[in-house]
Design a protein around this motif. Structure first.
Motif, PDB file in Angstrom:
ATOM      1  N   THR A 120      46.399  37.145  48.584  1.00  0.00           N
ATOM      2  CA  THR A 120      45.302  37.694  49.366  1.00  0.00           C
ATOM      3  C   THR A 120      44.209  38.171  48.426  1.00  0.00           C
ATOM      4  O   THR A 120      44.465  38.570  47.287  1.00  0.00           O
ATOM      5  N   LYS A 121      42.980  38.124  48.913  1.00  0.00           N
ATOM      6  CA  LYS A 121      41.856  38.629  48.132  1.00  0.00           C
ATOM      7  C   LYS A 121      41.852  40.150  48.225  1.00  0.00           C
ATOM      8  O   LYS A 121      42.045  40.710  49.292  1.00  0.00           O
ATOM      9  N   ILE A 122      41.617  40.750  47.112  1.00  0.00           N
ATOM     10  CA  ILE A 122      41.527  42.204  47.068  1.00  0.00           C
ATOM     11  C   ILE A 122      40.083  42.574  46.809  1.00  0.00           C
ATOM     12  O   ILE A 122      39.464  42.080  45.879  1.00  0.00           O
ATOM     13  N   ASN A 123      39.562  43.453  47.611  1.00  0.00           N
ATOM     14  CA  ASN A 123      38.197  43.910  47.456  1.00  0.00           C
ATOM     15  C   ASN A 123      38.057  44.618  46.109  1.00  0.00           C
ATOM     16  O   ASN A 123      38.900  45.422  45.733  1.00  0.00           O
ATOM     17  N   LYS A 127      40.169  48.142  44.265  1.00  0.00           N
ATOM     18  CA  LYS A 127      40.982  48.181  43.043  1.00  0.00           C
ATOM     19  C   LYS A 127      40.810  49.480  42.276  1.00  0.00           C
ATOM     20  O   LYS A 127      41.694  49.923  41.591  1.00  0.00           O
TER      21      LYS A 127
END
Length: 128
Positions: A120-123, A127
């Motif tokens: 999944t893409k992490i904003n 982070k």
């Protein structure tokens, strides 16, 4: 028409189709999925009124590769199948005509999924 002009027309027509999509993304609240669906429907409509075939003759891959070309291909398959099989052709014509493209998309999607690790893409702000 010489080969150079074929490339020029493919670039111009394909670029215009892509630019319209980018303008829709930037200036409207339409989601990319709605824009992609609109392109397919536009290809069906333009093919039905007889505008898309001359565009394909002029631009070649610049008109057949974008999603409008896919919509035109589906509509063309349905028309041919209805002429041959009647109403039942409306349900099978699009699949018959676009089977190679759909199969290639599924096959290459599987290959890419096997090679690369999905995640999944992490904003970026999440982070920190």
């Amino acid at each position: 028409m010489d080969m150079f002009m074929e490339y020029v027309w493919a670039f111009i027509i394909g670029g215009i189709l892509c630019a319209i999509g980018q303008v829709l993304i930037d200036l409207t609240k339409l989601t990319p999925a709605r824009i992609l669906t609109s392109y397919v429907v536009a290809g069906v409509i333009l093919g039905a009124i007889g505008v898309y075939e001359p565009l394909i003759e002029l631009a070649g891959g610049g008109a057949t590769v974008p999603l409008t070309g896919f919509g035109n291909l589906l509509a063309k398959g349905v028309r041919e199948a209805v002429d041959e099989h009647g109403l039942l052709g409306a349900f099978m014509g699009g699949f018959t005509n676009a089977a190679v493209g759909i199969s290639a998309a599924i096959f290459f999607g599987l290959i890419v999924a096997l090679i690369f690790k999905p995640g999944t893409k992490i904003n970026a702000s999440a982070k920190q």
